[in-house]
Design a protein around this motif. Structure first.
Motif, PDB file in Angstrom:
ATOM      1  N   PRO A   1      68.308  86.353 -43.156  1.00 60.11           N
ATOM      2  CA  PRO A   1      67.824  85.351 -44.102  1.00 60.11           C
ATOM      3  C   PRO A   1      66.325  85.094 -43.999  1.00 60.11           C
ATOM      4  O   PRO A   1      65.725  85.210 -42.929  1.00 60.11           O
ATOM      5  N   SER A   2      65.761  84.751 -45.126  1.00 62.04           N
ATOM      6  CA  SER A   2      64.380  84.291 -45.250  1.00 62.04           C
ATOM      7  C   SER A   2      64.423  83.077 -46.162  1.00 62.04           C
ATOM      8  O   SER A   2      65.427  82.811 -46.801  1.00 62.04           O
ATOM      9  N   GLY A   3      63.315  82.370 -46.236  1.00 64.78           N
ATOM     10  CA  GLY A   3      63.293  81.254 -47.165  1.00 64.78           C
ATOM     11  C   GLY A   3      62.171  80.294 -46.906  1.00 64.78           C
ATOM     12  O   GLY A   3      61.263  80.563 -46.129  1.00 64.78           O
ATOM     13  N   PHE A   4      62.252  79.163 -47.577  1.00 58.46           N
ATOM     14  CA  PHE A   4      61.239  78.125 -47.389  1.00 58.46           C
ATOM     15  C   PHE A   4      61.872  76.758 -47.554  1.00 58.46           C
ATOM     16  O   PHE A   4      62.920  76.599 -48.176  1.00 58.46           O
ATOM     17  N   ALA A   5      61.209  75.768 -46.942  1.00 58.91           N
ATOM     18  CA  ALA A   5      61.650  74.373 -47.027  1.00 58.91           C
ATOM     19  C   ALA A   5      60.446  73.506 -47.344  1.00 58.91           C
ATOM     20  O   ALA A   5      59.333  73.773 -46.890  1.00 58.91           O
ATOM     21  N   ILE A   6      60.664  72.463 -48.115  1.00 56.46           N
ATOM     22  CA  ILE A   6      59.626  71.485 -48.441  1.00 56.46           C
ATOM     23  C   ILE A   6      60.147  70.124 -48.020  1.00 56.46           C
ATOM     24  O   ILE A   6      61.187  69.678 -48.487  1.00 56.46           O
ATOM     25  N   LEU A   7      59.405  69.475 -47.108  1.00 53.83           N
ATOM     26  CA  LEU A   7      59.792  68.163 -46.586  1.00 53.83           C
ATOM     27  C   LEU A   7      58.644  67.189 -46.775  1.00 53.83           C
ATOM     28  O   LEU A   7      57.477  67.578 -46.714  1.00 53.83           O
TER      29      LEU A   7
ATOM     30  N   PHE B   1      65.076  73.199 -50.216  1.00 57.98           N
ATOM     31  CA  PHE B   1      64.951  74.501 -49.588  1.00 57.98           C
ATOM     32  C   PHE B   1      65.579  75.589 -50.437  1.00 57.98           C
ATOM     33  O   PHE B   1      66.437  75.345 -51.265  1.00 57.98           O
ATOM     34  N   VAL B   2      65.099  76.815 -50.208  1.00 62.56           N
ATOM     35  CA  VAL B   2      65.655  78.027 -50.800  1.00 62.56           C
ATOM     36  C   VAL B   2      65.794  79.018 -49.656  1.00 62.56           C
ATOM     37  O   VAL B   2      64.829  79.288 -48.940  1.00 62.56           O
ATOM     38  N   ILE B   3      66.995  79.533 -49.468  1.00 60.83           N
ATOM     39  CA  ILE B   3      67.265  80.520 -48.429  1.00 60.83           C
ATOM     40  C   ILE B   3      67.902  81.721 -49.112  1.00 60.83           C
ATOM     41  O   ILE B   3      68.791  81.570 -49.951  1.00 60.83           O
ATOM     42  N   TYR B   4      67.448  82.916 -48.761  1.00 53.46           N
ATOM     43  CA  TYR B   4      67.984  84.107 -49.404  1.00 53.46           C
ATOM     44  C   TYR B   4      68.071  85.246 -48.401  1.00 53.46           C
ATOM     45  O   TYR B   4      67.389  85.252 -47.380  1.00 53.46           O
ATOM     46  N   ALA B   5      68.932  86.195 -48.692  1.00 50.20           N
ATOM     47  CA  ALA B   5      69.102  87.363 -47.841  1.00 50.20           C
ATOM     48  C   ALA B   5      69.533  88.548 -48.690  1.00 50.20           C
ATOM     49  O   ALA B   5      70.396  88.410 -49.550  1.00 50.20           O
ATOM     50  N   PRO B   6      68.939  89.719 -48.460  1.00 51.22           N
ATOM     51  CA  PRO B   6      69.427  90.909 -49.143  1.00 51.22           C
ATOM     52  C   PRO B   6      70.777  91.306 -48.550  1.00 51.22           C
ATOM     53  O   PRO B   6      71.007  91.171 -47.347  1.00 51.22           O
ATOM     54  N   VAL B   7      71.671  91.776 -49.407  1.00 49.55           N
ATOM     55  CA  VAL B   7      73.016  92.167 -48.988  1.00 49.55           C
ATOM     56  C   VAL B   7      73.349  93.502 -49.643  1.00 49.55           C
ATOM     57  O   VAL B   7      73.086  93.696 -50.832  1.00 49.55           O
ATOM     58  N   ASP B   8      73.933  94.394 -48.888  1.00 53.03           N
ATOM     59  CA  ASP B   8      74.373  95.677 -49.411  1.00 53.03           C
ATOM     60  C   ASP B   8      75.529  95.453 -50.382  1.00 53.03           C
ATOM     61  O   ASP B   8      76.459  94.688 -50.095  1.00 53.03           O
ATOM     62  N   ILE B   9      75.486  96.095 -51.533  1.00 50.79           N
ATOM     63  CA  ILE B   9      76.507  95.871 -52.561  1.00 50.79           C
ATOM     64  C   ILE B   9      77.899  96.310 -52.089  1.00 50.79           C
ATOM     65  O   ILE B   9      78.903  95.689 -52.427  1.00 50.79           O
ATOM     66  N   VAL B  10      77.978  97.356 -51.268  1.00 54.18           N
ATOM     67  CA  VAL B  10      79.276  97.813 -50.759  1.00 54.18           C
ATOM     68  C   VAL B  10      79.881  96.750 -49.845  1.00 54.18           C
ATOM     69  O   VAL B  10      81.060  96.424 -49.934  1.00 54.18           O
ATOM     70  N   ALA B  11      79.040  96.163 -48.965  1.00 51.86           N
ATOM     71  CA  ALA B  11      79.515  95.108 -48.064  1.00 51.86           C
ATOM     72  C   ALA B  11      79.949  93.876 -48.844  1.00 51.86           C
ATOM     73  O   ALA B  11      80.978  93.263 -48.539  1.00 51.86           O
ATOM     74  N   MET B  12      79.201  93.495 -49.877  1.00 52.16           N
ATOM     75  CA  MET B  12      79.557  92.319 -50.667  1.00 52.16           C
ATOM     76  C   MET B  12      80.856  92.552 -51.435  1.00 52.16           C
ATOM     77  O   MET B  12      81.695  91.658 -51.517  1.00 52.16           O
ATOM     78  N   ASN B  13      81.041  93.736 -51.973  1.00 53.96           N
ATOM     79  CA  ASN B  13      82.295  94.043 -52.666  1.00 53.96           C
ATOM     80  C   ASN B  13      83.476  93.950 -51.706  1.00 53.96           C
ATOM     81  O   ASN B  13      84.545  93.460 -52.083  1.00 53.96           O
ATOM     82  N   ALA B  14      83.298  94.401 -50.475  1.00 53.57           N
ATOM     83  CA  ALA B  14      84.368  94.308 -49.479  1.00 53.57           C
ATOM     84  C   ALA B  14      84.724  92.856 -49.201  1.00 53.57           C
ATOM     85  O   ALA B  14      85.897  92.500 -49.103  1.00 53.57           O
ATOM     86  N   VAL B  15      83.722  92.004 -49.091  1.00 58.47           N
ATOM     87  CA  VAL B  15      83.966  90.580 -48.848  1.00 58.47           C
ATOM     88  C   VAL B  15      84.678  89.954 -50.039  1.00 58.47           C
ATOM     89  O   VAL B  15      85.599  89.155 -49.879  1.00 58.47           O
ATOM     90  N   LEU B  16      84.275  90.318 -51.232  1.00 60.46           N
ATOM     91  CA  LEU B  16      84.872  89.742 -52.438  1.00 60.46           C
ATOM     92  C   LEU B  16      86.346  90.117 -52.610  1.00 60.46           C
ATOM     93  O   LEU B  16      87.090  89.381 -53.259  1.00 60.46           O
ATOM     94  N   ILE B  17      86.775  91.227 -52.015  1.00 62.65           N
ATOM     95  CA  ILE B  17      88.193  91.586 -52.118  1.00 62.65           C
ATOM     96  C   ILE B  17      88.989  91.122 -50.899  1.00 62.65           C
ATOM     97  O   ILE B  17      90.168  91.448 -50.767  1.00 62.65           O
ATOM     98  N   GLY B  18      88.332  90.379 -50.003  1.00 62.08           N
ATOM     99  CA  GLY B  18      89.065  89.761 -48.912  1.00 62.08           C
ATOM    100  C   GLY B  18      88.803  90.292 -47.522  1.00 62.08           C
ATOM    101  O   GLY B  18      89.454  89.874 -46.572  1.00 62.08           O
ATOM    102  N   SER B  19      87.849  91.216 -47.345  1.00 60.25           N
ATOM    103  CA  SER B  19      87.537  91.718 -46.006  1.00 60.25           C
ATOM    104  C   SER B  19      86.836  90.654 -45.174  1.00 60.25           C
ATOM    105  O   SER B  19      86.336  89.662 -45.705  1.00 60.25           O
ATOM    106  N   ASP B  20      86.771  90.882 -43.890  1.00 62.76           N
ATOM    107  CA  ASP B  20      86.157  89.942 -42.957  1.00 62.76           C
ATOM    108  C   ASP B  20      84.642  89.868 -43.180  1.00 62.76           C
ATOM    109  O   ASP B  20      83.942  90.862 -43.018  1.00 62.76           O
ATOM    110  N   PRO B  21      84.089  88.696 -43.532  1.00 62.79           N
ATOM    111  CA  PRO B  21      82.649  88.577 -43.784  1.00 62.79           C
ATOM    112  C   PRO B  21      81.800  88.604 -42.515  1.00 62.79           C
ATOM    113  O   PRO B  21      80.578  88.702 -42.600  1.00 62.79           O
TER     114      PRO B  21
END
Length: 96
Positions: free
Chosen positions: A70-76, A43-63
């Motif tokens: 999310p979107s994506g696909f699975a192969i079974l 499977f591949v799962i992906y989601a667009p994320v705002d860069i400001v929100a991701m930077n906040a998470v990377l410095i320790g803010s609440d995720p």
């Protein structure tokens, strides 16, 4: 931008991808993607994320406050028996 291995298979990973776009309104977006494969599924799962929100998470803010759609696909495997001809099938599922 970032690649974090997740498991023994080299394709199993979590990646943070930068969107390159001629449209300046999309330049503040990142894509968070997870890819995984084993004997039971891929499977591949992906989601667009705002860069400001991701930077906040990377410095320790609440995720919990980062919006993920999310979107994506699975192969079974379809569960059918593979005969002498080697033919088998797969089930491909897409989710938005």
């Amino acid at each position: 931008m970032a690649y974090i291995a997740n498991g023994r298979n080299i394709g199993n990973c979590v990646s943070l991808l930068r969107v390159n776009s001629a449209n300046s309104s999309e330049s503040n977006m990142l894509i968070l993607q997870e890819s995984c494969t084993d004997q039971t599924a891929s499977f591949v799962i992906y989601a667009p994320v705002d860069i400001v929100a991701m930077n906040a998470v990377l410095i320790g803010s609440d995720p919990d406050y980062v919006a993920l759609l999310p979107s994506g696909f699975a192969i079974l495997p379809d569960g059918g028996c593979m005969g002498d001809s080697g033919s088998g099938g797969s089930l491909f599922t897409v989710a938005f």
